[in-house]
Each structure stands twice: as C-alpha cells, then as structure tokens.
Design a protein around this motif. Sequence first.
Motif, PDB file in Angstrom:
ATOM      1  N   THR A   1      18.273  10.422   9.835  1.00  0.00           N
ATOM      2  CA  THR A   1      17.293   9.699  10.638  1.00  0.00           C
ATOM      3  C   THR A   1      16.008  10.522  10.683  1.00  0.00           C
ATOM      4  N   GLY A   2      14.960   9.916  11.216  1.00  0.00           N
ATOM      5  CA  GLY A   2      13.699  10.640  11.336  1.00  0.00           C
ATOM      6  C   GLY A   2      12.818  10.392  10.125  1.00  0.00           C
ATOM      7  N   ASP A   3      11.711  11.142  10.065  1.00  0.00           N
ATOM      8  CA  ASP A   3      10.726  10.920   9.010  1.00  0.00           C
ATOM      9  C   ASP A   3      11.247  11.387   7.654  1.00  0.00           C
ATOM     10  N   ILE A   4      10.535  10.908   6.623  1.00  0.00           N
ATOM     11  CA  ILE A   4      10.879  11.271   5.249  1.00  0.00           C
ATOM     12  C   ILE A   4      10.473  12.725   4.995  1.00  0.00           C
ATOM     13  N   THR A   5      11.343  13.450   4.346  1.00  0.00           N
ATOM     14  CA  THR A   5      11.070  14.847   3.997  1.00  0.00           C
ATOM     15  C   THR A   5      10.430  14.875   2.608  1.00  0.00           C
ATOM     16  N   LEU A   6       9.516  15.820   2.385  1.00  0.00           N
ATOM     17  CA  LEU A   6       8.788  15.862   1.120  1.00  0.00           C
ATOM     18  C   LEU A   6       8.771  17.271   0.549  1.00  0.00           C
ATOM     19  N   ILE A   7       9.225  17.400  -0.689  1.00  0.00           N
ATOM     20  CA  ILE A   7       9.169  18.690  -1.392  1.00  0.00           C
ATOM     21  C   ILE A   7       8.143  18.540  -2.511  1.00  0.00           C
ATOM     22  N   GLY A   8       7.099  19.377  -2.478  1.00  0.00           N
ATOM     23  CA  GLY A   8       5.960  19.221  -3.399  1.00  0.00           C
ATOM     24  C   GLY A   8       6.255  19.639  -4.835  1.00  0.00           C
ATOM     25  N   ASN A   9       5.271  19.380  -5.713  1.00  0.00           N
ATOM     26  CA  ASN A   9       5.375  19.692  -7.149  1.00  0.00           C
ATOM     27  C   ASN A   9       5.794  21.134  -7.395  1.00  0.00           C
ATOM     28  N   GLY A  10       6.783  21.313  -8.231  1.00  0.00           N
ATOM     29  CA  GLY A  10       7.148  22.647  -8.682  1.00  0.00           C
ATOM     30  C   GLY A  10       7.687  23.570  -7.604  1.00  0.00           C
ATOM     31  N   THR A  11       7.966  23.034  -6.424  1.00  0.00           N
ATOM     32  CA  THR A  11       8.427  23.877  -5.320  1.00  0.00           C
ATOM     33  C   THR A  11       9.911  24.188  -5.497  1.00  0.00           C
ATOM     34  N   VAL A  12      10.272  25.420  -5.191  1.00  0.00           N
ATOM     35  CA  VAL A  12      11.686  25.798  -5.263  1.00  0.00           C
ATOM     36  C   VAL A  12      12.201  25.961  -3.841  1.00  0.00           C
ATOM     37  N   VAL A  13      13.221  25.177  -3.498  1.00  0.00           N
ATOM     38  CA  VAL A  13      13.861  25.363  -2.195  1.00  0.00           C
ATOM     39  C   VAL A  13      15.054  26.282  -2.438  1.00  0.00           C
ATOM     40  N   LYS A  14      15.027  27.444  -1.792  1.00  0.00           N
ATOM     41  CA  LYS A  14      16.001  28.513  -2.088  1.00  0.00           C
ATOM     42  C   LYS A  14      17.422  28.116  -1.688  1.00  0.00           C
ATOM     43  N   ALA A  15      18.368  28.657  -2.421  1.00  0.00           N
ATOM     44  CA  ALA A  15      19.786  28.338  -2.216  1.00  0.00           C
ATOM     45  C   ALA A  15      20.164  28.420  -0.742  1.00  0.00           C
TER      46      ALA A  15
ATOM     47  N   ALA B   1      14.155  16.775   8.715  1.00  0.00           N
ATOM     48  CA  ALA B   1      13.448  15.504   8.559  1.00  0.00           C
ATOM     49  C   ALA B   1      11.961  15.684   8.834  1.00  0.00           C
ATOM     50  N   GLY B   2      11.135  15.043   8.023  1.00  0.00           N
ATOM     51  CA  GLY B   2       9.697  15.032   8.269  1.00  0.00           C
ATOM     52  C   GLY B   2       8.969  16.282   7.811  1.00  0.00           C
ATOM     53  N   GLN B   3       9.683  17.289   7.366  1.00  0.00           N
ATOM     54  CA  GLN B   3       9.033  18.527   6.914  1.00  0.00           C
ATOM     55  C   GLN B   3       8.454  18.334   5.509  1.00  0.00           C
ATOM     56  N   GLN B   4       7.317  18.981   5.234  1.00  0.00           N
ATOM     57  CA  GLN B   4       6.752  18.982   3.887  1.00  0.00           C
ATOM     58  C   GLN B   4       6.713  20.409   3.389  1.00  0.00           C
ATOM     59  N   VAL B   5       7.260  20.630   2.205  1.00  0.00           N
ATOM     60  CA  VAL B   5       7.257  21.982   1.653  1.00  0.00           C
ATOM     61  C   VAL B   5       6.512  21.951   0.327  1.00  0.00           C
ATOM     62  N   SER B   6       5.562  22.887   0.151  1.00  0.00           N
ATOM     63  CA  SER B   6       4.884  22.979  -1.132  1.00  0.00           C
ATOM     64  C   SER B   6       4.990  24.415  -1.596  1.00  0.00           C
TER      65      SER B   6
ATOM     66  N   ASP C   1       0.868  -1.164   0.000  1.00  0.00           N
ATOM     67  CA  ASP C   1       0.000   0.000   0.000  1.00  0.00           C
ATOM     68  C   ASP C   1       0.913   1.225   0.000  1.00  0.00           C
ATOM     69  N   VAL C   2       0.703   2.138  -0.949  1.00  0.00           N
ATOM     70  CA  VAL C   2       1.570   3.319  -0.990  1.00  0.00           C
ATOM     71  C   VAL C   2       0.772   4.571  -0.649  1.00  0.00           C
ATOM     72  N   GLY C   3      -0.073   4.429   0.358  1.00  0.00           N
ATOM     73  CA  GLY C   3      -0.965   5.523   0.733  1.00  0.00           C
ATOM     74  C   GLY C   3      -0.348   6.551   1.661  1.00  0.00           C
ATOM     75  N   THR C   4       0.869   6.312   2.136  1.00  0.00           N
ATOM     76  CA  THR C   4       1.515   7.299   3.012  1.00  0.00           C
ATOM     77  C   THR C   4       2.892   7.637   2.449  1.00  0.00           C
ATOM     78  N   ILE C   5       3.425   8.757   2.906  1.00  0.00           N
ATOM     79  CA  ILE C   5       4.753   9.197   2.455  1.00  0.00           C
ATOM     80  C   ILE C   5       5.782   8.097   2.741  1.00  0.00           C
ATOM     81  N   GLU C   6       5.698   7.566   3.977  1.00  0.00           N
ATOM     82  CA  GLU C   6       6.655   6.542   4.414  1.00  0.00           C
ATOM     83  C   GLU C   6       6.564   5.291   3.527  1.00  0.00           C
ATOM     84  N   SER C   7       5.324   4.842   3.265  1.00  0.00           N
ATOM     85  CA  SER C   7       5.185   3.588   2.511  1.00  0.00           C
ATOM     86  C   SER C   7       5.509   3.800   1.027  1.00  0.00           C
TER      87      SER C   7
ATOM     88  N   ARG D   1      17.113  10.888   2.278  1.00  0.00           N
ATOM     89  CA  ARG D   1      15.848  10.339   2.781  1.00  0.00           C
ATOM     90  C   ARG D   1      14.674  11.289   2.511  1.00  0.00           C
ATOM     91  N   SER D   2      14.502  11.629   1.242  1.00  0.00           N
ATOM     92  CA  SER D   2      13.451  12.586   0.890  1.00  0.00           C
ATOM     93  C   SER D   2      12.716  12.129  -0.356  1.00  0.00           C
TER      94      SER D   2
END
Lengths: 374, 395
Positions: free
Chosen positions: B364-378, B384-389, B246-252, B345-346
């Motif tokens: 270590t810690g939860d998986i980090t997630l960067i959303g579609n088209g998001t720019v993480v600045k220089a 860990a575990g943060q979600q950025v959109s 089941d791939v219903g969560t970020i972790e899975s 681990r992202s």
Amino acid sequence: MKRDIVGLIYTGERIDQLRDLTRIRSVAALPVLGRYRMIDFMLSSMIHSEIHNIGIIMQKNYHSLMDHLGSGREWDLHGKRNGMTILPPYMSTDNVGVYEGLLDALRSNIGFLRRSKERYIAVTDSHFLYSVPYEKMLAHHIDQGADLTLLYTKERGVRRNGAGRYLEIDDEGTVRQMECDPSIPRYENTYMACFLVRRELLIDMVDRAVSAGYHHFTRELITNILRDKTYKISGFECPGSVWMMDSVESYFKANMDFLSAENRARIFDMDKPVWTKLRDEMPTHYKEGADVSNSLIADGCIIEGKVENAILFRGVQVKPGASVKNCIVMQDGIIQRNVELAYCILDKQVTVRENTRMMGPSGYPLVVPKGLTI
Amino acid sequence: MPRKKKCVAMLLAGGQGSRLGVLTHQTAKPAIPFGGKYRIIDFPLSNCANSGIDVVGVLTQWQPLELNAYIGSGSPWDLDLSSGGVYVLPPYMKAGAGEWYSGTANAIYQNLAFIEQFNPDYVLILSGDHIYKMDYADMLAHHIQKEAAVTIAVRQVPWEECSRFGIMNTDTQGNIIEFEEKPANPKSNNASMGVYVFTWPKLRERLIADERDPNSNNDFGKNIIPTMLDDGERLTAYNFNGYWKDVGTIESLWDANMDLLQTPVPIDLHDRSWRIYARNIGMPPHYISPTGEVSGSLVTEGCLIHGSVRGSVLSAGVVVEEGAQVIDSVIMPSARIAKGAKVIRSIIAEEAVIEADCEVGEETGDITLIGNGTVVKAGDKVPAGQQVSREGSEV
C-alpha cells in the motif's frame, strides 16, 4: 572501418528432408529461433566483420526472402556506397535461370563478382547456423599464403552418413583431401559450405570450371584442384558452435538447443545484435492462468494456457486450457481452447481448432504446413 | 526548398517533467520507457505517421541526448523522408541573441522560420507526455469544416479531476466560449488534451504579438488561447472519446502501464490498423526458465525470467533471477532483479540493479521509484513512496 571483403550469400536449393518447411521457401528464409530467418545469421556475421557489400543469390521460391529483406534497412544495408544487392535468377545466354549448384550460380552472377571492388570475397551457403569472424578468417588466409580458405568445424552434430563434405587437413592447416557424400565420413572436419578467396581468382576459377563443363563447386572444382594441386587450399576452423538445418529432425533439435543459456550465449552477443525484419509487435501478454516454463517466446503473443519446452514466434496465441509442449509454433499460430500439442512444428499462420490433440513422435516431429486450419 | 505542406506538427518535448522525480534527472520525459517496448514519444510520433502528417518538428531542451539518439533519422515511424520527416529542434544562437525556450509558445515562436519553410495552412501542436491513439487527420478535418482559428482536442474527465486540467466551456455548436485553467468549481468537464490545431497565419500573428508582450508567460494555455478567445476568434472543441492518459507523474505513469494489463484493455496495442512504432533494439526472444512464473504481465525481447512476475510490465533485457518476485511493478530496460529480491508497486528505471534479498516498495502507499543505473544494495529495504537515484534518496 570497412573490410576489404565483399560478401556473397547463396540462398540454397530446396532440401528435401526439410519436407514442407522448405516447400514454399528457400533454406535461407527458414524461420528459426522465434523471430529470425536463417539469412539473418549469415548477414550478422558479415556485418559484424565489417563486410558492408553483400550480394544475395536468389533461387526458386525467393518471394519470402525478398519480403524479409526489403530495402536492407534493418541490417544497415540500404546505403548508397555500400549495401545489399539482390541477385535474382534470370534467363540469358550466361544465366541458366535454374542453378544446378553453386558454380552455376556464381557463373550466372559473374557480373556482380566483376563489379565489386573489394580484393577478397567470402561466399556462404545458408543451411548452417553459425557465427564466424571473417576478419580472422582473412588474417588466417593471408598468414597461410592460401589461395582458397574453407571454413570447417569439428562439431560432431553436423556429421551425416552419406551426405556432406569432409576435409583432411594436415598439420600445417592445408586441405589435402575432400570426401563428398561418403557413406561413413573418414575425416573429422566438416566443410561448412563457406569459403574465402581473392575475388579475381574466383572469377578466373569460375571461368575455367565453366569451360570444363562443371556445375558443382565442391564435387567438381575443389576436388580437381586438390587432385591437380593447382592452388593452395587452407582450412579455417569456425571458432563457435555450428548447427545444420538439413532435415526436420535437425531443424527441430537446433531450435530446441537454444532453450539452453549456454547455446544462446554462443550465438547472441549483446554487442553484436542479430538484426531481423521488424513487425512492431507489442510485448507478449501473459494473462492470468498462463503457465510457461523453459520456453523462448517472441513479442506479440497472447498466452492464456500452458507452454513447456517450446519456441513461440511472433504473434502466437495460446488459449485457456491449451497445452503446447516440445513444439515450435511459427508466426501468428492460433492454438484454440483445450488443444493439446506435443512434438509438432506449426508453420506460419496455422490455426488448431478447439479440443484437437496432436502428438508427433519425439524423434520425428509433425510438420503442419503454412496457413492450415486443423 | 521544401515543398508546401498542408499541415506541420510541432511536438513540445523540452519540459523537464520534474513531477517524475529522479526518472527525468538524465532523461527528457518523452524518452521515458513505457509499456515494455515503447518510449512516451512513440505515441505522438506514431499518431502523426498513421494520420499522414509527415513533417514533425520535435522541440527539445531538457537532457536531449537520449531523446535525440532515440529519434535518429525517424525511420521507425517512417519519418525519414526526402520531402519532410522528423526534425529535432533545439534552441539555437541567432544574430545578436539566442535563448532557451521560455514557454510553449516561445518555443514555437523561435521556430517560425522552420515552419515557414513548409508554408503550411495549419499547424498541429502536440505534447510529449500523453499515452493515446488519435487520428489527427480527423481533427484537422473538423477544424477546416468549422472554419476555426484554433481547434482544441477535449475529453471528458471525472468532475473531481477537473481542477487538474484546463477546462473548456462550449456552446451548443461546440464553440469554446470560456476557458478556465484548473478551476475549483468547474462549469463543464471538458478537459483540454494539450492537442491544438491552429490556422497557421492566425497563430503566426499571435506568436509575434505574444513575444512583444513583456508580461506574457509565452504559454499556449495561459496566454495564446485566452487572448484569442478575448479577441473573438473562433475556437472550437474537438471531442475525443478514446483512451488518453497524462503520464506526467510517477503515479499516472505507473497507472498507465497497469492499464495495459486490464481485460478488456483500454488501449489496444495489438491493433494492426493503428500501430505504435518503436525503435528496435535487436534482442532475441525472451526466455522463461523452468523456475520462472509469469502471469498477468507484459514481457518483451531479451528478458530472462527465472523468478516470479505478476501484474507487471517488463521492458527489453530485464533479468529476474531465481526466487525474485516482481509484483505490480514497471521494470524498465536492462534492469536486474537479483535472487530473492522482492519488488512491489514500484518503477525500476533503466539499468538499475536490485541486489539479492532487497525489498523495494510496499503493498500500500505511494509508488516507489528507483532511478536510472541505481544499485540498491543487497538486503536493503526501500519503503513506499521513496525515490532512490545514484545521487541518493529522497521522498
């Protein structure tokens, strides 16, 4: 928008200098750049110029080409109103079955020329790798008031002593002379075996040429037009880079050229994809111990060894301890453990057994024919 | 008038998948990229094609644009047929009414007319959030042989995970005698995979009755299956032993991607006898430069690798610049990891840009997630575990 041009691809005779690479296939079916065949680039140029009716003249050894093209779906050429027409050789009073040259092929497929509805026709052979905007070629053709427009390049890499067609073009862009297979070419413009002409005029030219007993489009027909000045022939310079596949050496060099980002950018445009037959391979798996540098690698490979300056086609396996340098390995090649390869071209489905060493001279790569186990 | 079909598949692809956080803000869950070349929906669609099921209704509701475009005519799965194929089925207005799909059973109920066109004997219900290779024809044969009203595919899960699943308790014949939704003290570890075969007249009758019940949630697991069990219908379990995730969560989702890198691989996608098909994007082979280093990873068409990639899954058109490091991560199509950036681990979603010298994720810690088209600045750090959109960050 649909362009008022019908495309015609001549899939070419065998080129002896390509040795085993074209023994089993036509030049148009030659595998290139990791996942393509030559014809993919001809088709892409046409499709991206909004040419949606394309005839493909098949010659000998056309099985691999038929297999590659299928229904034409990958190129969106499987429609009802437009699409791809395969023109295989056949024997009849009009069709000689074996074509001695392009003119024979055109004569034998005159029905396709007559049936098409477009005002213009673009005809290309398939041993040049290039990308040309046919819409610009047509605009140039009309501007120049030309009867026939020939595609050419000034690129030096495709000049050969003793082979090829070279054009003298005046300041107005009109073709004055054509040299055929000169021992040393005098003119700087290499004809790329591609031309554009009004369809009705081509039918007329072919009819007359056949009654004059000609077989060869350039050596006989064009040379005579230039001599008698019966039609205005204009030249159109191919705006991009051009490679020619006329020998094992030029094939090898052309492929290796695409390890450079600049050369890739000359042919691959994100907005104009080059389509090809799908294999539905999974991504390439780099295992622990893989060591890959300066290489172009297609999907479905499993890499556990060393790969350097190489082009790997789909489904190639490089086992641990193996080293592949300056090589082209076509589809489904298997390089077993501790094999060492340099300057080799492995055709499709070649297996190299453990501990084998194979080194070609750098200027003259070894070609291993399809399906062999060494 | 379409011809009669023995079995029609209905694929539930309308859920939001909110547990996938910012990944599903603009994309329906089944359209999420997986394994470098695929989207989640490629698995059930390819399974259908490989099982000889040639009518597939895809029920969409949440953010369907990308999913619809992806499915297109169905040609990648050989489902562009004159006598069947794949049909995208969004909710639609009807005389007097018209409403959203209120539950899994309601979604099928609203498409009774679609199913009846094919006058099927059986209906296969699938969901769009699992990674697995399964022969539905074998399950259907089991269903017919058992003369069941419903067959539910089950697989054994670790006992400690039973509380996350619907658990089926069976007798010695494999008949389901009890169904427990997410039990705290499970009696067995046979978890439902969310794959059902129904005998169509039985399902039809149940759907109509369920729709009339104002207290029902119109859900297969909560309503349809328990009522059928209570009414003494024959429910049978079909044991599936292959890989299923089941791939219903970020972790899975991250885990399932990482599974593809294991040796031996738990789900073999090289297998020619059971291909997983995907839509083609027409990119050239990928390029590894003299400064690039790749190991223990999957890399696909159009990627340009100048940096270091370890233990990761890269989708088409990903660029990893010189000096960048990608470790134990999932990078989705056309994302760019700029010079000197480190991603660990992202999950980096489509077309995201990780600018120079960023640090995304931690060892270590939860998986980090960067959303579609998001720019993480220089130079930014994303823990860990943060979600950025594009809209901002959340934990």
